[in-house]
Design a protein around this motif. Structure first.
Motif, mmCIF file in Angstrom:
data_model
loop_
_atom_site.group_PDB
_atom_site.id
_atom_site.type_symbol
_atom_site.label_atom_id
_atom_site.label_comp_id
_atom_site.label_asym_id
_atom_site.label_seq_id
_atom_site.Cartn_x
_atom_site.Cartn_y
_atom_site.Cartn_z
ATOM 1 N N UNK A 1 6.399 -0.452 -3.154
ATOM 2 C CA UNK A 1 6.747 0.499 -4.604
ATOM 3 C C UNK A 1 6.095 -0.185 -5.665
ATOM 4 N N UNK A 2 6.757 -1.632 -5.649
ATOM 5 C CA UNK A 2 6.363 -2.082 -6.929
ATOM 6 C C UNK A 2 4.808 -2.534 -7.103
ATOM 7 N N UNK A 3 4.328 -2.704 -6.088
ATOM 8 C CA UNK A 3 2.873 -3.025 -6.084
ATOM 9 C C UNK A 3 2.260 -1.830 -6.403
ATOM 10 N N UNK A 4 2.588 -0.648 -6.049
ATOM 11 C CA UNK A 4 1.720 0.836 -6.376
ATOM 12 C C UNK A 4 2.059 1.218 -7.832
ATOM 13 N N UNK B 1 -4.822 -2.264 -14.261
ATOM 14 C CA UNK B 1 -4.574 -3.533 -13.305
ATOM 15 C C UNK B 1 -4.399 -2.930 -12.029
ATOM 16 N N UNK B 2 -4.301 -3.785 -10.952
ATOM 17 C CA UNK B 2 -4.281 -3.440 -9.515
ATOM 18 C C UNK B 2 -2.933 -3.973 -9.215
ATOM 19 N N UNK B 3 -2.344 -3.141 -8.025
ATOM 20 C CA UNK B 3 -1.199 -4.041 -7.485
ATOM 21 C C UNK B 3 -1.641 -4.707 -6.307
ATOM 22 N N UNK C 1 -1.309 -0.142 1.277
ATOM 23 C CA UNK C 1 -0.992 -1.666 1.176
ATOM 24 C C UNK C 1 -0.552 -2.013 2.408
ATOM 25 N N UNK C 2 -0.916 -3.010 3.113
ATOM 26 C CA UNK C 2 -0.486 -3.511 4.415
ATOM 27 C C UNK C 2 -0.073 -4.948 4.547
#
Length: 82
Positions: A18-21, A27-29, A81-82
């Motif tokens: 969730x935070x990365x997206x 920017x990018x997560x 994201x994996x």
């Protein structure tokens, strides 16, 4: 990689995703998988703050400034994201 500010992390992958997206629009997560040998680590300083964090269910760890991490590999995933 060297951190130049406090770094918040979570052991809960769904929370980390969730935070990365939700990165800023320009920017990018990025999602890191960290492996720390706690009993022998003398160079990485961190604390479990899940019990006193505003978000108690996040299983949050807080890393101090100027920790050094070695990046072993990078995987790029498109739309996931994996």
């Amino acid at each position: 990689m060297v951190t130049n500010q406090f770094l918040s992390s979570s052991t809960a992958k769904d929370i980390a995703e969730i935070f990365a997206s939700t990165s800023e629009s320009d920017g990018i997560g990025v999602l890191f998988r960290m492996k720390i040998n706690a009993p022998t680590s003398r160079t990485i300083f961190y604390a479990f703050v899940g019990g006193c964090s505003h978000f108690e269910t996040d299983e949050e760890y807080l890393f101090t400034v100027c920790n050094v991490f070695r990046i072993i590999s990078v995987k790029v995933r498109v739309n996931r994201i994996d």
